[in-house]
Design an enzyme around this catalytic site. Sequence first.
Site, mmCIF file in Angstrom:
data_model
loop_
_atom_site.group_PDB
_atom_site.id
_atom_site.type_symbol
_atom_site.label_atom_id
_atom_site.label_comp_id
_atom_site.label_asym_id
_atom_site.label_seq_id
_atom_site.Cartn_x
_atom_site.Cartn_y
_atom_site.Cartn_z
ATOM 1 N N TYR A 1 -32.981 46.895 65.932
ATOM 2 C CA TYR A 1 -33.255 48.051 66.795
ATOM 3 C C TYR A 1 -34.740 48.199 67.114
ATOM 4 O O TYR A 1 -35.116 49.023 67.937
ATOM 5 C CB TYR A 1 -32.715 49.333 66.175
ATOM 6 C CG TYR A 1 -31.219 49.513 66.346
ATOM 7 C CD1 TYR A 1 -30.379 48.491 66.778
ATOM 8 C CD2 TYR A 1 -30.634 50.725 66.053
ATOM 9 C CE1 TYR A 1 -29.021 48.664 66.924
ATOM 10 C CE2 TYR A 1 -29.262 50.918 66.200
ATOM 11 C CZ TYR A 1 -28.469 49.885 66.632
ATOM 12 O OH TYR A 1 -27.117 50.075 66.778
ATOM 13 N N GLY B 1 -34.803 46.781 62.018
ATOM 14 C CA GLY B 1 -34.391 45.397 62.242
ATOM 15 C C GLY B 1 -34.205 45.149 63.730
ATOM 16 O O GLY B 1 -35.142 45.303 64.526
ATOM 17 N N ASP C 1 -26.046 46.278 58.272
ATOM 18 C CA ASP C 1 -24.686 46.668 58.632
ATOM 19 C C ASP C 1 -23.691 45.551 58.313
ATOM 20 O O ASP C 1 -22.674 45.767 57.645
ATOM 21 C CB ASP C 1 -24.646 47.015 60.128
ATOM 22 C CG ASP C 1 -23.374 47.715 60.570
ATOM 23 O OD1 ASP C 1 -22.620 48.234 59.718
ATOM 24 O OD2 ASP C 1 -23.144 47.766 61.793
ATOM 25 N N ASP D 1 -31.672 44.101 47.386
ATOM 26 C CA ASP D 1 -30.475 44.012 48.212
ATOM 27 C C ASP D 1 -29.677 45.303 48.051
ATOM 28 O O ASP D 1 -29.190 45.605 46.959
ATOM 29 C CB ASP D 1 -29.655 42.801 47.746
ATOM 30 C CG ASP D 1 -28.378 42.585 48.532
ATOM 31 O OD1 ASP D 1 -27.956 43.466 49.296
ATOM 32 O OD2 ASP D 1 -27.772 41.504 48.355
ATOM 33 N N ILE D 2 -29.528 46.049 49.122
ATOM 34 C CA ILE D 2 -28.842 47.341 49.042
ATOM 35 C C ILE D 2 -27.377 47.199 48.636
ATOM 36 O O ILE D 2 -26.818 48.101 48.021
ATOM 37 C CB ILE D 2 -28.992 48.136 50.365
ATOM 38 C CG1 ILE D 2 -28.653 49.614 50.119
ATOM 39 C CG2 ILE D 2 -28.144 47.523 51.475
ATOM 40 C CD1 ILE D 2 -29.135 50.541 51.193
#
Length: 180
Positions: free
Chosen positions: A131, A129, A40, A16-17
């Site tokens: 996009y 994702g 995001d 998890d970023i």
Amino acid sequence: MEKTFSGRAIELVLGDITRQRVDAIVNAANSTLLGGGGVDGAIHRAGGPAVLDECRTIRAERGECPTGEAVLTGGGGLPARFVIHAVGPVWRGGDQGEPGLLASCYRNALRIAAERGFQSVAFPSISTGIYGYPVSLAASTALTAVASFLSSEAAAPTRVRFVLFDPVTFATYAGALETL
């Protein structure tokens, strides 16, 4: 998994970023800078209102962030001190300049990191994702752009971590890193 380029490391981790303790994490932002879904949305939620407030200020001063570009905010409530918001391209089949735009957003994020003297930066898999950028193509473009930057820029971070959210994406990036 890790590979070194000119004494600087590219590391791949599954995770998890928003939990990374690095100088900066990179957000796969949209051009509005006002949050969205996926990475995001997760970064905006974890960072809290301070991140959104800074994004609003940047947007008021500069307008939307063009595809391939990046901007910097503080990290708000994140373990990372800063967030670099990089706008990746929407996949339209590959003949609309997507590879160049994707590489540009990685380079521009790293340029900001180098200018600020950051030693550690964590990236997600930008544009793969909602996009729709194919992970197999994105991984090669991303890793090549980062390796090139690390090999050519004296002020580049010493560690770039790709934080990949699922095992399939991790395996794809691992395969691409092995071939570099």
